[in-house]
Design a protein around this motif. Structure first.
Motif, short mmCIF file in Angstrom:
data_model
loop_
_atom_site.label_atom_id
_atom_site.label_comp_id
_atom_site.label_asym_id
_atom_site.label_seq_id
_atom_site.Cartn_x
_atom_site.Cartn_y
_atom_site.Cartn_z
N GLU A 126 0.83 -1.21 0.00
CA GLU A 126 0.00 0.00 0.00
C GLU A 126 0.86 1.26 0.00
OE1 GLU A 126 -3.50 0.29 2.34
OE2 GLU A 126 -3.78 -1.89 2.47
N ARG A 127 1.95 1.24 0.74
CA ARG A 127 2.83 2.41 0.73
C ARG A 127 3.51 2.57 -0.63
NH1 ARG A 127 4.08 3.52 6.29
NH2 ARG A 127 2.06 3.96 7.23
N ALA A 128 3.88 1.47 -1.26
CA ALA A 128 4.46 1.55 -2.61
C ALA A 128 3.43 2.07 -3.59
CB ALA A 128 4.96 0.18 -3.05
N GLY A 129 2.17 1.64 -3.43
CA GLY A 129 1.11 2.14 -4.30
C GLY A 129 0.94 3.64 -4.18
N ALA A 130 1.14 4.18 -2.97
CA ALA A 130 1.02 5.63 -2.78
C ALA A 130 2.11 6.37 -3.53
CB ALA A 130 1.08 5.96 -1.28
N VAL A 131 3.33 5.83 -3.53
CA VAL A 131 4.43 6.47 -4.26
C VAL A 131 4.14 6.45 -5.76
CG1 VAL A 131 6.92 6.56 -4.61
CG2 VAL A 131 6.02 5.64 -2.48
N VAL A 132 3.68 5.31 -6.24
CA VAL A 132 3.38 5.18 -7.68
C VAL A 132 2.24 6.13 -8.07
CG1 VAL A 132 2.51 3.62 -9.45
CG2 VAL A 132 4.22 2.82 -7.81
N ALA A 133 1.22 6.23 -7.22
CA ALA A 133 0.10 7.13 -7.52
C ALA A 133 0.55 8.58 -7.59
CB ALA A 133 -0.99 6.96 -6.46
N ALA A 134 1.44 8.98 -6.68
CA ALA A 134 1.96 10.35 -6.70
C ALA A 134 2.76 10.61 -7.98
CB ALA A 134 2.82 10.60 -5.47
N ILE A 136 2.40 9.08 -10.87
CA ILE A 136 1.45 9.14 -11.99
C ILE A 136 0.77 10.50 -12.02
CG2 ILE A 136 -0.71 8.20 -12.88
CD1 ILE A 136 0.20 5.46 -11.92
N LEU A 137 0.42 11.02 -10.86
CA LEU A 137 -0.22 12.34 -10.79
C LEU A 137 0.66 13.41 -11.41
CD1 LEU A 137 -2.34 14.39 -9.71
CD2 LEU A 137 -1.04 14.41 -7.57
N LEU A 170 4.22 8.28 -20.73
CA LEU A 170 4.33 6.91 -20.28
C LEU A 170 5.77 6.56 -19.92
CD1 LEU A 170 1.96 5.12 -22.83
CD2 LEU A 170 1.53 5.58 -20.42
N GLN A 171 6.70 7.09 -20.70
CA GLN A 171 8.09 6.84 -20.39
C GLN A 171 8.49 7.54 -19.09
OE1 GLN A 171 11.33 8.11 -23.15
NE2 GLN A 171 11.69 5.92 -23.39
N GLY A 172 7.86 8.69 -18.82
CA GLY A 172 8.10 9.37 -17.55
C GLY A 172 7.65 8.52 -16.37
N CYS A 173 6.54 7.81 -16.53
CA CYS A 173 6.07 6.91 -15.47
C CYS A 173 7.05 5.77 -15.25
CB CYS A 173 4.69 6.36 -15.83
SG CYS A 173 3.37 7.59 -15.80
N ALA A 174 7.61 5.24 -16.34
CA ALA A 174 8.61 4.18 -16.21
C ALA A 174 9.86 4.70 -15.51
CB ALA A 174 8.97 3.62 -17.59
N PHE A 175 10.22 5.95 -15.82
CA PHE A 175 11.39 6.55 -15.18
C PHE A 175 11.19 6.72 -13.68
CE2 PHE A 175 13.28 10.52 -13.60
CZ PHE A 175 14.63 10.23 -13.78
N THR A 176 10.03 7.23 -13.27
CA THR A 176 9.79 7.41 -11.84
C THR A 176 9.67 6.07 -11.13
OG1 THR A 176 7.43 7.71 -12.35
CG2 THR A 176 8.75 9.69 -12.05
N LEU A 177 9.15 5.05 -11.81
CA LEU A 177 9.13 3.72 -11.22
C LEU A 177 10.55 3.21 -10.99
CD1 LEU A 177 7.63 1.16 -10.31
CD2 LEU A 177 7.60 0.42 -12.70
N CYS A 178 11.44 3.53 -11.92
CA CYS A 178 12.85 3.14 -11.79
C CYS A 178 13.47 3.72 -10.53
CB CYS A 178 13.63 3.59 -13.03
SG CYS A 178 15.40 3.29 -12.96
N LEU A 179 13.09 4.94 -10.16
CA LEU A 179 13.61 5.56 -8.94
C LEU A 179 12.87 5.06 -7.70
CD1 LEU A 179 14.05 9.28 -10.06
CD2 LEU A 179 15.64 7.37 -10.30
N THR A 180 11.60 4.74 -7.85
CA THR A 180 10.77 4.34 -6.72
C THR A 180 11.22 3.02 -6.12
OG1 THR A 180 8.83 5.55 -7.52
CG2 THR A 180 8.44 3.70 -6.02
#
Length: 273
Positions: A126-134, A136-137, A170-180
């Motif tokens: 759930e905490r990881a989901g919060a980071v991903v949601a932020a 994506i926002l 979409l690539q920006g989302c992949a980039f932030t996931l890479c850091l997350t």
């Protein structure tokens, strides 16, 4: 704890003001960048395209070499790799990733959380989901702003397809996931927030610097493969209208690997402060 996804909702609720300011800042910044792109005459934009533009500036256009910064796609790509864009993304990721585990351990509140019927797997998920949601926002705020700017400018639209803006987002989302992912792994093992924030900054800021050095100094060219910015190329996506699936897969794989590493680290550690 009977509410649906309580830890996810609480994590976002606690940082709702920060996220609102970051999203608003992202929109304003992208509006400014679109205004600059539309204000510069095309002859000035393309006067140096392909010639006279140092290779090192490719790092600032989000391109591996195909797109010059002296172009519409290059300048809009620069809006998605600008230090201000990076700083806002790192702020959200660092803050929420630190709060995933390390902040509760540091504050001594994790024991109060663990006495409730919450597994460590659920806590991390759930905490990881919060980071991903932020993330994506923020990426959605930037993507939608650029989409509106491109759609409202015929000259820019002729050079930058809307599919390219979506691909860059979409690539920006992949980039932030890479850091997350790595940030969550550090949070799962750390007892303080500082190491998590430091690791996030290192991956983002130092990664950008390493990519720049690799482009500027040929003996260090191999360093680019260690930087997430080598695989995050919004300028190429904007110019060609396609998503770099291979590059995005590398970014996403690093993020998923980080989350997978965080789970055993959290399961095996002592959560006592």
């Amino acid at each position: 704890m009977r509410a649906r996804f309580p830890l996810f909702r609480l994590a976002l609720h606690r940082r709702r003001r920060m996220l609102a300011f970051l999203a608003a800042g992202m929109v304003l910044f992208e509006v400014l960048m679109v205004a600059v792109v539309r204000a510069v005459p095309p002859e000035q934009l393309f006067s140096g395209a392909g010639r006279g533009v140092p290779d090192t500036l490719r790092a600032f256009s989000g391109s591996t070499g195909d797109v010059s910064i002296a172009s519409y796609a290059g300048l809009l790509g620069a809006a998605l790799v600008h230090p201000f864009w990076i700083a806002m993304q790192l702020t959200a990721i660092g803050s929420l990733a630190a709060a995933a585990v390390a902040a509760d351990v540091e504050a001594g509140t994790v024991e109060l959380l663990m006495v409730r019927p919450v597994s460590r797997t659920r806590l991390l998920a759930e905490r990881a989901g919060a980071v991903v949601a932020a993330s994506i926002l923020l990426n959605a705020a930037a993507t939608l702003t650029l989409t509106a700017g491109v759609a409202l400018s015929p000259a820019v639209h002729r050079a930058v397809p809307l599919d390219g803006v979506l691909a860059a987002g979409l690539q920006g989302c992949a980039f932030t996931l890479c850091l997350t992912g790595p940030a969550l792994a550090v949070s799962a093992a750390a007892r303080r927030r500082a190491p998590v924030i430091g690791a996030t900054i290192a991956l983002g800021a130092v990664g950008f610097a390493a990519n720049f050095v690799a482009m500027a100094w040929h003996p260090a060219a191999a360093l680019r493969y260690l930087s997430p910015f080598h695989y995050y190329t919004p300028g190429d996506a904007l110019a060609h209208g396609t998503l770099g699936w291979g590059q995005s897969a590398v970014l996403a794989a690093v993020g998923v690997a980080g989350v997978c590493a965080a789970l055993p680290l959290l399961r095996r550690r002592d959560l006592a402060p």
